[in-house]
Design a protein around this motif. Structure first.
Motif, PDB file in Angstrom:
ATOM      1  N   LEU A  84       0.782  -1.221   0.000  1.00  0.00           N
ATOM      2  CA  LEU A  84       0.000   0.000   0.000  1.00  0.00           C
ATOM      3  C   LEU A  84       0.823   1.285   0.000  1.00  0.00           C
ATOM      4  O   LEU A  84       0.315   2.335  -0.410  1.00  0.00           O
ATOM      5  N   LEU A  85       2.059   1.244   0.460  1.00  0.00           N
ATOM      6  CA  LEU A  85       2.897   2.436   0.384  1.00  0.00           C
ATOM      7  C   LEU A  85       3.276   2.698  -1.071  1.00  0.00           C
ATOM      8  O   LEU A  85       3.375   1.757  -1.867  1.00  0.00           O
ATOM      9  N   PRO A  86       3.474   3.955  -1.447  1.00  0.00           N
ATOM     10  CA  PRO A  86       3.750   4.289  -2.859  1.00  0.00           C
ATOM     11  C   PRO A  86       4.853   3.463  -3.495  1.00  0.00           C
ATOM     12  O   PRO A  86       4.750   3.065  -4.648  1.00  0.00           O
ATOM     13  N   THR A  87       5.932   3.202  -2.745  1.00  0.00           N
ATOM     14  CA  THR A  87       7.031   2.389  -3.289  1.00  0.00           C
ATOM     15  C   THR A  87       7.028   0.992  -2.692  1.00  0.00           C
ATOM     16  O   THR A  87       7.967   0.222  -2.928  1.00  0.00           O
ATOM     17  N   THR A  88       6.001   0.684  -1.906  1.00  0.00           N
ATOM     18  CA  THR A  88       5.848  -0.556  -1.137  1.00  0.00           C
ATOM     19  C   THR A  88       6.829  -0.631   0.030  1.00  0.00           C
ATOM     20  O   THR A  88       6.928  -1.665   0.692  1.00  0.00           O
ATOM     21  N   LYS A  89       7.567   0.462   0.300  1.00  0.00           N
ATOM     22  CA  LYS A  89       8.542   0.463   1.398  1.00  0.00           C
ATOM     23  C   LYS A  89       8.450   1.775   2.175  1.00  0.00           C
ATOM     24  O   LYS A  89       8.004   2.791   1.652  1.00  0.00           O
ATOM     25  N   ARG A  90       8.913   1.725   3.433  1.00  0.00           N
ATOM     26  CA  ARG A  90       9.024   2.945   4.230  1.00  0.00           C
ATOM     27  C   ARG A  90      10.319   3.664   3.830  1.00  0.00           C
ATOM     28  O   ARG A  90      11.354   3.516   4.471  1.00  0.00           O
ATOM     29  N   ASP A  91      10.278   4.422   2.766  1.00  0.00           N
ATOM     30  CA  ASP A  91      11.480   5.095   2.309  1.00  0.00           C
ATOM     31  C   ASP A  91      11.197   6.566   2.016  1.00  0.00           C
ATOM     32  O   ASP A  91      10.072   7.049   2.174  1.00  0.00           O
ATOM     33  N   LYS A  92      12.228   7.258   1.598  1.00  0.00           N
ATOM     34  CA  LYS A  92      12.146   8.700   1.367  1.00  0.00           C
ATOM     35  C   LYS A  92      11.140   9.034   0.263  1.00  0.00           C
ATOM     36  O   LYS A  92      10.420  10.037   0.349  1.00  0.00           O
ATOM     37  N   ILE A  93      11.076   8.213  -0.760  1.00  0.00           N
ATOM     38  CA  ILE A  93      10.175   8.501  -1.876  1.00  0.00           C
ATOM     39  C   ILE A  93       8.709   8.349  -1.440  1.00  0.00           C
ATOM     40  O   ILE A  93       7.853   9.166  -1.785  1.00  0.00           O
ATOM     41  N   SER A  94       8.417   7.304  -0.665  1.00  0.00           N
ATOM     42  CA  SER A  94       7.058   7.132  -0.147  1.00  0.00           C
ATOM     43  C   SER A  94       6.657   8.327   0.713  1.00  0.00           C
ATOM     44  O   SER A  94       5.527   8.835   0.614  1.00  0.00           O
ATOM     45  N   ALA A  95       7.578   8.786   1.544  1.00  0.00           N
ATOM     46  CA  ALA A  95       7.299   9.940   2.403  1.00  0.00           C
ATOM     47  C   ALA A  95       7.109  11.201   1.575  1.00  0.00           C
ATOM     48  O   ALA A  95       6.248  12.041   1.883  1.00  0.00           O
ATOM     49  N   LEU A  96       7.907  11.352   0.508  1.00  0.00           N
ATOM     50  CA  LEU A  96       7.790  12.533  -0.355  1.00  0.00           C
ATOM     51  C   LEU A  96       6.436  12.548  -1.066  1.00  0.00           C
ATOM     52  O   LEU A  96       5.780  13.595  -1.140  1.00  0.00           O
ATOM     53  N   ILE A  97       6.016  11.413  -1.577  1.00  0.00           N
ATOM     54  CA  ILE A  97       4.721  11.334  -2.267  1.00  0.00           C
ATOM     55  C   ILE A  97       3.587  11.625  -1.292  1.00  0.00           C
ATOM     56  O   ILE A  97       2.606  12.294  -1.630  1.00  0.00           O
ATOM     57  N   THR A  98       3.715  11.143  -0.058  1.00  0.00           N
ATOM     58  CA  THR A  98       2.716  11.437   0.976  1.00  0.00           C
ATOM     59  C   THR A  98       2.669  12.934   1.252  1.00  0.00           C
ATOM     60  O   THR A  98       1.589  13.525   1.366  1.00  0.00           O
ATOM     61  N   LEU A  99       3.846  13.568   1.340  1.00  0.00           N
ATOM     62  CA  LEU A  99       3.917  15.018   1.561  1.00  0.00           C
ATOM     63  C   LEU A  99       3.257  15.771   0.406  1.00  0.00           C
ATOM     64  O   LEU A  99       2.473  16.706   0.623  1.00  0.00           O
TER      65      LEU A  99
END
Length: 300
Positions: free
Chosen positions: A210-225
């Motif tokens: 479900l996370l944008p990159t499927t991982k808890r990483d910087k890109i997932s956090a950036l997309i959430t932001l």
């Protein structure tokens, strides 16, 4: 009796169902205010409001019930869901299916009494949530986009339900209904992804992606932001189009900036405490904005 009520609450995901019904009931009142201001109806149809609440409750409960039937074996794997009645063995899938079908048909019938569009949208919502979003959760993060559609339908359904069986439609009604849908649609992305970040370890046990990159990483956090930032201009559309006043404009801006701030903290820290703060912020954001809009709703 208490254990049965507790199981029923878990089966229908009561808190989620309540939020859905709350959202639809608020926008029903907005639509009613617009109808009263035009002289289409003498006052708010409180009987229709109660029908919407009951119908929305049963339709949402049915969708959640079908979701749990499909995911029963996966729910057994996750700490958060293993005590639900079906994975825990306190209810069979057959019993769940009967309950889901009865609630779904009864809820759709109730909503159909308000108008055809409301009934059809409720059926579409059940099908999309249970049979598109649910299986897609294990395949791709695109599931969040799919799930955001039925998740954003309640305010649209609520506003259209207020129109009753009227045959006179105004462009402003469609504009308002679509904007209410868009606000809730945009809100769901930072909301979903904050939850996915917090529960990622549990979700992985069932193979959910479900996370944008499927991982808890910087890109997932950036997309959430970015999704939280995008919500800000969308939330100002009621004021821009003139059916929301300056109070809702100000509240939406402040709430949106706070929401984005917590999303920024997640991007900077990449930790669970930041994700939990963002998640809890998302729980408060939507009802606050919707209630303020109801009281600052401008009819023309």
């Amino acid at each position: 009796m208490k254990p049965y009520l507790a199981d029923f609450s878990k089966l229908i995901k009561f808190r989620l169902t309540f939020l859905v019904v709350f959202s639809a009931s608020i926008t029903f009142l907005m639509g009613s205010k617009m109808q009263v201001s035009r002289g289409d109806i003498p006052g708010i149809d409180w009987n229709g409001w109660l029908i919407l609440i009951a119908g929305g409750f049963f339709v949402t409960a049915a969708a959640n019930c079908f979701n749990e039937i499909i995911e029963k074996d996966l729910d057994k794997l996750m700490t958060r869901t293993k005590d639900r009645p079906m994975p825990a063995g306190r209810m069979t899938t057959g019993q769940g299916l009967v309950m889901g079908l009865v609630m779904g048909m009864f809820g759709t019938w109730l909503l159909g009494k308000l108008n055809l569009e409301t009934g059809l949208l409720s059926v579409f919502s059940i099908l999309l949530y249970a049979f598109a979003y649910t299986p897609m959760k294990r395949k791709s993060p695109i599931a969040v986009f799919i799930g955001a559609i039925p998740g954003a339908l309640p305010p649209l359904i609520g506003y259209l339900a207020a129109l009753g069986k009227s045959t006179t439609f105004y462009p402003i009604d469609y504009t308002i209904a679509v904007i209410l849908f868009l606000v809730q649609f945009a809100w769901q992305f930072p909301h979903f992804w904050a939850i996915a970040w917090v529960l990622d370890d549990d979700y992985k046990k069932a193979g959910f992606r479900l996370l944008p990159t499927t991982k808890r990483d910087k890109i997932s956090a950036l997309i959430t932001l970015l999704s939280a930032i995008i919500l800000i201009p969308i939330s100002l559309l009621p004021t821009f189009y003139g059916f929301g006043g300056y109070y809702i404009g100000g509240i939406s801006l402040i709430a949106g900036l706070v929401f984005a701030w917590y999303a920024l903290k997640l991007y900077l820290n990449l930790d669970l405490p930041s994700a939990k703060k963002l998640m809890f912020c998302s729980f408060f954001y939507l009802p606050i904005v919707q209630v303020v809009l109801l009281f600052d709703f401008i009819t023309k």
